[in-house]
Design a protein around this motif. Structure first.
Motif, PDB file in Angstrom:
ATOM      1  N   GLN A   1       0.791  -1.219   0.000  1.00  0.00           N
ATOM      2  CA  GLN A   1       0.000   0.000   0.000  1.00  0.00           C
ATOM      3  C   GLN A   1       0.829   1.277   0.000  1.00  0.00           C
ATOM      4  OE1 GLN A   1      -1.278  -0.768   4.434  1.00  0.00           O
ATOM      5  NE2 GLN A   1      -1.694   1.382   3.961  1.00  0.00           N
ATOM      6  N   HIS A   2       2.123   1.180   0.329  1.00  0.00           N
ATOM      7  CA  HIS A   2       2.948   2.375   0.461  1.00  0.00           C
ATOM      8  C   HIS A   2       3.772   2.591  -0.810  1.00  0.00           C
ATOM      9  CE1 HIS A   2       1.797   2.658   4.621  1.00  0.00           C
ATOM     10  NE2 HIS A   2       2.270   1.457   4.879  1.00  0.00           N
ATOM     11  N   PRO A   3       3.485   3.657  -1.555  1.00  0.00           N
ATOM     12  CA  PRO A   3       4.177   3.872  -2.832  1.00  0.00           C
ATOM     13  C   PRO A   3       5.690   3.879  -2.723  1.00  0.00           C
ATOM     14  CG  PRO A   3       2.315   5.371  -2.622  1.00  0.00           C
ATOM     15  CD  PRO A   3       2.459   4.689  -1.301  1.00  0.00           C
ATOM     16  N   GLU A   4       6.225   4.522  -1.679  1.00  0.00           N
ATOM     17  CA  GLU A   4       7.677   4.659  -1.590  1.00  0.00           C
ATOM     18  C   GLU A   4       8.351   3.306  -1.368  1.00  0.00           C
ATOM     19  OE1 GLU A   4       5.925   5.530   2.512  1.00  0.00           O
ATOM     20  OE2 GLU A   4       5.424   5.883   0.416  1.00  0.00           O
ATOM     21  N   TRP A   5       7.753   2.446  -0.558  1.00  0.00           N
ATOM     22  CA  TRP A   5       8.370   1.142  -0.303  1.00  0.00           C
ATOM     23  C   TRP A   5       8.176   0.200  -1.496  1.00  0.00           C
ATOM     24  CZ3 TRP A   5      12.097   1.101   2.755  1.00  0.00           C
ATOM     25  CH2 TRP A   5      12.096   1.859   3.926  1.00  0.00           C
ATOM     26  N   LEU A   6       7.054   0.310  -2.166  1.00  0.00           N
ATOM     27  CA  LEU A   6       6.870  -0.477  -3.380  1.00  0.00           C
ATOM     28  C   LEU A   6       7.883  -0.061  -4.445  1.00  0.00           C
ATOM     29  CD1 LEU A   6       3.000  -0.530  -3.344  1.00  0.00           C
ATOM     30  CD2 LEU A   6       4.448  -2.572  -3.404  1.00  0.00           C
ATOM     31  N   ALA A   7       8.157   1.231  -4.531  1.00  0.00           N
ATOM     32  CA  ALA A   7       9.150   1.713  -5.493  1.00  0.00           C
ATOM     33  C   ALA A   7      10.539   1.181  -5.157  1.00  0.00           C
ATOM     34  CB  ALA A   7       9.147   3.237  -5.516  1.00  0.00           C
ATOM     35  N   GLU A   8      10.905   1.218  -3.886  1.00  0.00           N
ATOM     36  CA  GLU A   8      12.220   0.716  -3.460  1.00  0.00           C
ATOM     37  C   GLU A   8      12.363  -0.760  -3.808  1.00  0.00           C
ATOM     38  OE1 GLU A   8      14.818   2.110  -2.035  1.00  0.00           O
ATOM     39  OE2 GLU A   8      14.104   4.116  -1.505  1.00  0.00           O
ATOM     40  N   ASN A   9      11.316  -1.534  -3.550  1.00  0.00           N
ATOM     41  CA  ASN A   9      11.392  -2.966  -3.809  1.00  0.00           C
ATOM     42  C   ASN A   9      11.302  -3.280  -5.296  1.00  0.00           C
ATOM     43  OD1 ASN A   9      11.399  -4.761  -1.188  1.00  0.00           O
ATOM     44  ND2 ASN A   9      10.182  -2.948  -0.711  1.00  0.00           N
ATOM     45  N   ALA A  10      10.648  -2.421  -6.052  1.00  0.00           N
ATOM     46  CA  ALA A  10      10.643  -2.595  -7.505  1.00  0.00           C
ATOM     47  C   ALA A  10      12.045  -2.461  -8.071  1.00  0.00           C
ATOM     48  CB  ALA A  10       9.706  -1.577  -8.154  1.00  0.00           C
ATOM     49  N   VAL A  11      12.784  -1.481  -7.556  1.00  0.00           N
ATOM     50  CA  VAL A  11      14.173  -1.294  -7.994  1.00  0.00           C
ATOM     51  C   VAL A  11      14.995  -2.539  -7.677  1.00  0.00           C
ATOM     52  CG1 VAL A  11      16.280   0.038  -7.577  1.00  0.00           C
ATOM     53  CG2 VAL A  11      14.089   1.219  -7.821  1.00  0.00           C
TER      54      VAL A  11
END
Length: 314
Positions: free
Chosen positions: A72-82
């Motif tokens: 649900q958290h955009p910033e953590w999803l972005a980090e894990n996507a990287v």
């Protein structure tokens, strides 16, 4: 026709992906979801969910496997996507469709469809983090309790930067009950500037043709059907004969040998029984055999019974 193997949590794990892509020409697999809460996950989590990352992000048959993230958290999803990309995933998929109550209670999966703005923020953050040449895709349902926001959610994913969208043509409340509302997928396809994939109630070649006609999509995603009929993708594309029971048995034996040689062999009895529960839809023989297998508790017993049955159906 493009056919994608769905991210079916708890069913289409990496071993099932290996087995099914060995007898089909799937164009893409999407992994089970990596659950993201409030941290950058260690690499071992990604390798556990998608061990194909260790072999170039593909199954042994050469089918690409795209890592799916849920959170649900955009910033953590972005980090894990990287991190997923750095480990070799050929893109990232985002889960807005999981109907599991435990997931939805923690604001993951389909519950996010109540808030199209949240869908937009998540997709946007991940798209900005992932290199532009790699795809960011999303999977949604038609809504949570009802379909009132189906277009808003589709637009949110597209406006956020998703390059393709898979749509399970039911709401969370509808679960997996037929029918699948492919006409809504057509409305989404017409409204968006990006490719759309239709998902839901595809069990054979005729279903695939009907889904493609009603939805207008030339890209289809299959999950339960793929486990029920192991050569479904090939059937969909070429209208070839359905895999015989003897061939399905040989595939189950191959799955068994690989599973028992792995690190999670203790879970084999429950996994093979789960597969039986799907195969019963296509094969009456599976139902008969399952009445025996379901009473067996030890892997060696189940393996021996499968070998005997396979020898009876050469």
């Amino acid at each position: 026709m493009r056919v994608i193997l769905a991210p079916m949590q708890g069913v289409l794990d990496h071993l099932m992906r290996e087995v099914l892509t060995s007898v089909n020409d799937y164009d893409l697999c999407v992994s089970e979801f990596v659950r993201v809460v409030d941290q950058l996950l260690p690499t071992k989590v990604f390798y556990r969910i998608a061990p194909e990352l260790r072999q170039g992000g593909k199954t042994r048959a050469g089918t690409p496997v795209r890592v799916q993230l849920l959170g649900q958290h955009p910033e953590w999803l972005a980090e894990n996507a990287v991190r997923a990309i750095a480990l070799g995933s050929p893109g990232v998929d985002l889960n807005f469709g999981c109907p599991a109550p435990t997931v939805n209670k923690s604001k993951g999966g389909a519950v996010l469809l109540k808030e199209p703005e949240a869908v937009y923020r998540i997709v946007k953050a991940v798209r900005e983090a992932v290199p532009a040449h790699l795809p960011v895709s999303a999977k949604i349902r038609l809504g949570y309790d009802d379909k009132s926001l189906f277009l808003e959610n589709a637009h949110a994913a597209s406006d956020g930067g998703a390059v393709e969208l898979a749509v399970h043509a039911r709401t969370k409340r509808e679960g997996y009950r037929p029918p699948a509302h492919w006409e809504y997928v057509d409305a989404i396809r017409r409204a968006l500037p990006i490719p759309v994939t239709a998902n839901g109630e595809i069990w054979n070649h005729e279903d695939a043709l009907t889904c493609a006609r009603v939805s207008g999509c030339d890209s289809l995603m299959v999950g339960r059907g793929a486990v029920s009929l192991p050569n479904l993708a090939r059937v969909m594309k070429t209208n070839c004969p359905h895999m015989s029971w003897s061939e399905a048995l040989r595939l189950m034996v191959s799955y068994t040998e690989q599973d028992l040689a792995g690190e999670k062999a203790d879970y084999y009895p429950s996994r093979i029984k789960q597969w039986f529960s799907y195969l019963k839809r296509e094969y009456p023989q599976a139902d008969a055999l399952f009445t025996e297998v379901r009473l067996l508790k030890h892997a060696d017993e189940i393996r021996a019974r499968l070998l005997v049955e396979s020898e009876r159906h050469p």
